[in-house]
Write an enzyme that holds these catalytic residues in place. Sequence first.
Site, PDB file in Angstrom:
ATOM      1  N   LYS A 167       9.283  -0.348   4.246  1.00 13.68           N
ATOM      2  CA  LYS A 167       8.294  -1.361   4.640  1.00 13.68           C
ATOM      3  C   LYS A 167       8.773  -2.110   5.875  1.00 13.68           C
ATOM      4  CE  LYS A 167       6.243  -5.547   2.564  1.00 13.68           C
ATOM      5  NZ  LYS A 167       6.166  -6.329   1.299  1.00 13.68           N
ATOM      6  N   LYS A 218       5.020   1.429   4.385  1.00 12.42           N
ATOM      7  CA  LYS A 218       4.134   0.279   4.206  1.00 12.42           C
ATOM      8  C   LYS A 218       4.269  -0.633   5.419  1.00 12.42           C
ATOM      9  CE  LYS A 218       3.259  -3.765   1.269  1.00 12.42           C
ATOM     10  NZ  LYS A 218       3.514  -4.423  -0.047  1.00 12.42           N
ATOM     11  N   ASP A 255       8.985  -4.721  -4.343  1.00  9.84           N
ATOM     12  CA  ASP A 255       9.292  -4.770  -2.913  1.00  9.84           C
ATOM     13  C   ASP A 255      10.543  -5.637  -2.747  1.00  9.84           C
ATOM     14  OD1 ASP A 255       6.492  -4.060  -3.159  1.00  9.84           O
ATOM     15  OD2 ASP A 255       6.206  -4.555  -1.046  1.00  9.84           O
TER      16      ASP A 255
END
Length: 237
Positions: free
Chosen positions: A158, A187, A94
């Site tokens: 995300k 996400k 991430d």
Amino acid sequence: MKYTIDDFARLIDHTNLHADASNEDMKKLCDEAKKYHFKMVAINQVQSKFCSEQLKNTDIDTGAAIAFPLGQQTIESKVFDTEDAIKNGANEIDYVINITELKNKNYAYIKEEMKQMVNICHKYHVPCKVIFENCYLTKEEIKKLAEIAKEIKPDFIKTSTGFGPSGAKVEDVKLMKSIVGDNVKVKAAGGIRNSDDFLAMVRAGADRIGCSAGVKIIEALKQRMQDDNVTTIEINR
């Protein structure tokens, strides 16, 4: 779609990104992930080796945060840190975008950064998640990032780091999903603290949930299903 408790658990990236997290804290995180069968533990890059060893011989991933939480590193340093994390056992990444360059409308930079990060992750067959940090962005900037992602095709986009002024919002998840569709997953992370928050994000289109309250959320969902005498919960997306 009908979700069992295990289906819900497999949506969760069980998270501890605190600067003062000890090995004992990391072991607890990994033990909880194993007990509840979460999809991943989300940790700082430096803890990749320790957590991957704790999760050896399981199907739970070790997710390293790169350029976290500000995103203020060069592309070269993000790529280097990503490869280092992977070599130390991380099998999901991430990373935070360079928000400054987005604000500068330097979309070529954002695109090149995303391309290089996706390439280094996919070189090792590791999923790449791109953190937008929506709390600092306008709706147009979120839309622009999602359009770039639709072209470059990271595995996920995300909403947030969880360290900004605010976290995931249902309307942002819906916006992101409306642009990337099924090409890229979404996400949601940041401020998801209970089962109602969790279900709202899944209904909005989130394919993965990053949170530190995973145990509390799953226990609450178990209780809800027990009270309703059901083994699944239907989610319309």
